[in-house]
Write a protein that holds these residues in place. Structure first.
Motif, PDB file in Angstrom:
ATOM      1  N   UNK A 197     -12.776  -6.445  40.563  1.00  0.00           N
ATOM      2  CA  UNK A 197     -11.577  -7.299  40.576  1.00  0.00           C
ATOM      3  C   UNK A 197     -11.818  -8.500  39.674  1.00  0.00           C
ATOM      4  N   UNK A 198     -10.737  -8.967  39.040  1.00  0.00           N
ATOM      5  CA  UNK A 198     -10.830 -10.108  38.127  1.00  0.00           C
ATOM      6  C   UNK A 198      -9.762 -11.131  38.488  1.00  0.00           C
ATOM      7  N   UNK A 199     -10.189 -12.364  38.558  1.00  0.00           N
ATOM      8  CA  UNK A 199      -9.272 -13.492  38.752  1.00  0.00           C
ATOM      9  C   UNK A 199      -9.300 -14.332  37.486  1.00  0.00           C
ATOM     10  N   UNK A 200      -8.117 -14.597  36.945  1.00  0.00           N
ATOM     11  CA  UNK A 200      -8.006 -15.414  35.738  1.00  0.00           C
ATOM     12  C   UNK A 200      -7.056 -16.569  35.998  1.00  0.00           C
ATOM     13  N   UNK A 201      -7.388 -17.715  35.452  1.00  0.00           N
ATOM     14  CA  UNK A 201      -6.529 -18.902  35.579  1.00  0.00           C
ATOM     15  C   UNK A 201      -6.632 -19.709  34.296  1.00  0.00           C
ATOM     16  N   UNK A 202      -5.553 -20.374  33.978  1.00  0.00           N
ATOM     17  CA  UNK A 202      -5.504 -21.227  32.792  1.00  0.00           C
ATOM     18  C   UNK A 202      -4.847 -22.542  33.184  1.00  0.00           C
ATOM     19  N   UNK A 203      -5.542 -23.641  32.947  1.00  0.00           N
ATOM     20  CA  UNK A 203      -5.039 -24.977  33.243  1.00  0.00           C
ATOM     21  C   UNK A 203      -4.755 -25.697  31.942  1.00  0.00           C
ATOM     22  N   UNK A 204      -3.719 -26.510  31.968  1.00  0.00           N
ATOM     23  CA  UNK A 204      -3.342 -27.304  30.793  1.00  0.00           C
ATOM     24  C   UNK A 204      -3.386 -28.783  31.177  1.00  0.00           C
ATOM     25  N   UNK A 205      -4.574 -29.333  31.327  1.00  0.00           N
ATOM     26  CA  UNK A 205      -4.677 -30.727  31.790  1.00  0.00           C
ATOM     27  C   UNK A 205      -4.239 -31.692  30.701  1.00  0.00           C
ATOM     28  N   UNK A 206      -3.760 -32.865  31.106  1.00  0.00           N
ATOM     29  CA  UNK A 206      -3.424 -33.886  30.107  1.00  0.00           C
ATOM     30  C   UNK A 206      -4.687 -34.441  29.478  1.00  0.00           C
ATOM     31  N   UNK A 207      -4.568 -35.033  28.303  1.00  0.00           N
ATOM     32  CA  UNK A 207      -5.775 -35.597  27.669  1.00  0.00           C
ATOM     33  C   UNK A 207      -6.323 -36.743  28.503  1.00  0.00           C
ATOM     34  N   UNK A 264     -21.938  -5.733  48.896  1.00  0.00           N
ATOM     35  CA  UNK A 264     -22.893  -6.844  48.886  1.00  0.00           C
ATOM     36  C   UNK A 264     -23.721  -6.880  47.612  1.00  0.00           C
ATOM     37  N   UNK A 265     -23.911  -5.719  46.954  1.00  0.00           N
ATOM     38  CA  UNK A 265     -24.746  -5.684  45.751  1.00  0.00           C
ATOM     39  C   UNK A 265     -23.925  -5.806  44.474  1.00  0.00           C
ATOM     40  N   UNK A 266     -22.718  -6.324  44.560  1.00  0.00           N
ATOM     41  CA  UNK A 266     -21.870  -6.437  43.379  1.00  0.00           C
ATOM     42  C   UNK A 266     -22.402  -7.512  42.446  1.00  0.00           C
ATOM     43  N   UNK A 267     -21.996  -7.426  41.220  1.00  0.00           N
ATOM     44  CA  UNK A 267     -22.358  -8.427  40.200  1.00  0.00           C
ATOM     45  C   UNK A 267     -21.108  -9.204  39.822  1.00  0.00           C
ATOM     46  N   UNK A 268     -21.239 -10.513  39.839  1.00  0.00           N
ATOM     47  CA  UNK A 268     -20.098 -11.386  39.565  1.00  0.00           C
ATOM     48  C   UNK A 268     -20.411 -12.237  38.340  1.00  0.00           C
ATOM     49  N   UNK A 269     -19.448 -12.305  37.462  1.00  0.00           N
ATOM     50  CA  UNK A 269     -19.590 -13.099  36.236  1.00  0.00           C
ATOM     51  C   UNK A 269     -18.505 -14.176  36.225  1.00  0.00           C
ATOM     52  N   UNK A 270     -18.930 -15.440  36.194  1.00  0.00           N
ATOM     53  CA  UNK A 270     -18.001 -16.573  36.180  1.00  0.00           C
ATOM     54  C   UNK A 270     -18.035 -17.195  34.796  1.00  0.00           C
ATOM     55  N   UNK A 271     -16.875 -17.305  34.175  1.00  0.00           N
ATOM     56  CA  UNK A 271     -16.765 -17.859  32.830  1.00  0.00           C
ATOM     57  C   UNK A 271     -15.774 -19.022  32.882  1.00  0.00           C
ATOM     58  N   UNK A 272     -16.204 -20.182  32.385  1.00  0.00           N
ATOM     59  CA  UNK A 272     -15.340 -21.368  32.292  1.00  0.00           C
ATOM     60  C   UNK A 272     -15.371 -21.826  30.845  1.00  0.00           C
ATOM     61  N   UNK A 273     -14.235 -21.785  30.187  1.00  0.00           N
ATOM     62  CA  UNK A 273     -14.127 -22.161  28.780  1.00  0.00           C
ATOM     63  C   UNK A 273     -13.195 -23.361  28.664  1.00  0.00           C
ATOM     64  N   UNK A 274     -13.726 -24.433  28.082  1.00  0.00           N
ATOM     65  CA  UNK A 274     -12.944 -25.659  27.895  1.00  0.00           C
ATOM     66  C   UNK A 274     -12.511 -25.734  26.443  1.00  0.00           C
ATOM     67  N   UNK A 275     -11.214 -25.727  26.217  1.00  0.00           N
ATOM     68  CA  UNK A 275     -10.640 -25.885  24.892  1.00  0.00           C
ATOM     69  C   UNK A 275     -10.057 -27.289  24.768  1.00  0.00           C
ATOM     70  N   UNK A 276      -9.642 -27.701  23.576  1.00  0.00           N
ATOM     71  CA  UNK A 276      -9.082 -29.053  23.434  1.00  0.00           C
ATOM     72  C   UNK A 276      -7.876 -29.322  24.330  1.00  0.00           C
ATOM     73  N   UNK A 277      -7.071 -28.313  24.587  1.00  0.00           N
ATOM     74  CA  UNK A 277      -5.858 -28.541  25.387  1.00  0.00           C
ATOM     75  C   UNK A 277      -5.728 -27.597  26.560  1.00  0.00           C
ATOM     76  N   UNK A 278      -6.789 -26.901  26.954  1.00  0.00           N
ATOM     77  CA  UNK A 278      -6.691 -25.945  28.055  1.00  0.00           C
ATOM     78  C   UNK A 278      -8.070 -25.687  28.633  1.00  0.00           C
ATOM     79  N   UNK A 279      -8.066 -25.181  29.868  1.00  0.00           N
ATOM     80  CA  UNK A 279      -9.293 -24.744  30.543  1.00  0.00           C
ATOM     81  C   UNK A 279      -9.034 -23.333  31.064  1.00  0.00           C
ATOM     82  N   UNK A 280      -9.842 -22.374  30.602  1.00  0.00           N
ATOM     83  CA  UNK A 280      -9.713 -20.980  31.019  1.00  0.00           C
ATOM     84  C   UNK A 280     -10.817 -20.651  32.014  1.00  0.00           C
TER      85      UNK A 280
END
Length: 441
Positions: free
Chosen positions: A419-429, A354-370
């Protein structure tokens, strides 16, 4: 400035045919449709009507036989019946019927009766051309053409046809009639094959339509299952964590316990509202319930703060770091990012302390979302029969959402003991292409 020439739709029949021709084709098609419907409604009329009509053509010869001319009444009756009765089976057995009619026709000519029922040869030949094999048609033509020539030679010597003074004229008429019967039969064969092909195509299209409908239903069920898993899994995990905390605060800090219970109630109401909206979409046939259901929009990145607040209320410390312009993402991409973060935080509530620390990072690039969601642990002992690395429905849902936008998702332990969850999306423009306008002429 010149305006572009106007063109009429290519599929409009009136652009290809004149008004009179178009009306004539419509009349012919309507007449053909009425005849076909009448034939299907009363099949015996055509089957028995044509032989009866040809038998009527033999009445003049029978009248002569009654008057004492010719070979006699029994012979004429036998010839008329031999030329007409076999036509009852002309569609089931076209070649045997043609053989019988041709043989009786030869006998008709040999006896000199020449009944009007002899026209049944053309009917039999027509059915061979329409229903028989190419070999049978070739044999029938080889028999019919010489027979037509002989018939023309015989008829040209009779009084009733004295106006045709030239033998070639009579022979030409009969040969052309024979070839016309063959041509009509082949045209009927082509039309029959074309109609059969259209019916087969219609059946295949209906099967494909049903298959597409079933696939659409299966896809919709899978989508609903993912949405319900995300909603229930996250909300219940938060409520369980809050309920555990409220139980400990009930005696030591009743006020904080009451606040925690209110958070639990708000989380439950929010989950019920989302489920009600989702089920209202599924039960689209119930219009009244659909209209009464709340029409809240799908969650997006603007709802992340409320999501993180609910998780923080359950105990973990959650921070959010963003890079790039988030508002430029489409609604579908925002929903995918929200659900991936939601599922990752749900797994943290299930499997981390319950006392864990969670870090959420969302990075938007020109052709991807990490996307990265990392907790510090320490990991709790998983319940019996469960495994955080086993790839349950949550991880499968994250992978499917990432694959929908050409990306991928994965999870695993990190160096911090969590634990780490990573995802990468390649949305259309999302921006539309530049519009270019031709300069005026």
């Amino acid at each position: 400035m010149t305006s572009p020439p106007t063109t009429e739709p290519a599929g409009d029949p009136s652009t290809l045919l004149g008004d009179s021709e178009h009306r004539m084709i419509v009349r012919l098609l309507s007449w053909s449709a009425r005849v076909n419907r009448a034939d299907q409604a009363h099949p015996r009329v055509r089957r028995w009507g044509l032989p009866a009509l040809l038998a009527v053509f033999g009445l003049p010869a029978l009248a002569k036989a009654v008057g004492g001319a010719g070979p006699g009444v029994p012979m004429v009756v036998a010839l008329v019946l031999g030329l007409t009765v076999p036509l009852l089976w002309r569609e089931r057995r076209p070649m045997p019927v043609f053989a019988v009619v041709a043989a009786v026709s030869v006998a008709d000519m040999a006896t000199g009766v020449m009944t009007g029922s002899n026209a049944s040869r053309l009917v039999a030949l027509y059915n061979v051309a329409r229903l028989g094999t190419p070999v049978e048609l070739a044999v029938a033509c080889a028999v019919s053409l010489p027979e037509a020539v002989v018939t023309g030679l015989i008829l040209s010597s009779y009084g009733p046809t004295a106006y045709l003074t030239q033998v070639p004229a009579m022979v030409t008429v009969l040969v052309v009639g024979t070839l016309a019967a063959v041509g009509l039969g082949l045209a009927g064969r082509i039309v029959r094959a074309y109609v059969a092909a259209l019916e087969d195509r219609a059946v295949r299209l209906e099967i494909e339509r049903d298959q597409r409908a079933r696939l659409a239903v299966a896809d919709e069920r899978a989508r609903v299952a993912r949405e319900m898993h995300d909603i229930l899994g996250h909300t219940l995990s938060v409520m369980v964590g809050l309920a555990d905390g409220a139980a400990g605060l009930a005696e030591t800090s009743p006020r904080r316990g009451a606040e925690t219970l209110r958070i639990i109630a708000d989380s439950g109401r929010g989950a019920l509202a989302e489920l009600r909206r989702l089920l209202a979409v599924v039960r689209a046939d119930d219009r009244e319930q659909t209209e009464q259901a709340p029409l809240a929009p799908q969650p997006g990145l603007a709802d992340l703060d409320a999501l993180l607040e609910r998780v923080r209320a359950a105990g973990p410390t959650v921070t959010l770091h963003t890079e790039g312009e988030l508002t430029g993402l489409g609604q579908g991409v925002q929903l995918a990012v929200y659900r991936i973060v939601q599922e990752a935080l749900t797994n943290t509530l299930k499997y981390a302390a319950a006392d864990t620390t969670v870090r959420v990072v969302i990075a938007v690039e020109p052709d991807a979302v990490d996307i990265a969601v990392e907790d510090s642990g320490p990991a709790l002992a998983p319940p019996p029969g469960t495994d955080r690395e086993g790839g349950g429905h949550g991880l499968v849902g994250m992978r499917e959402r990432a694959a929908l936008y050409g990306g991928q998702a994965g999870s695993g332990p990190n160096s911090r003991g969590g634990w780490t969850v990573r995802a990468r999306l390649l949305p259309p423009p999302t921006h539309p292409p530049a519009h270019t306008e031709n300069p005026p002429a």
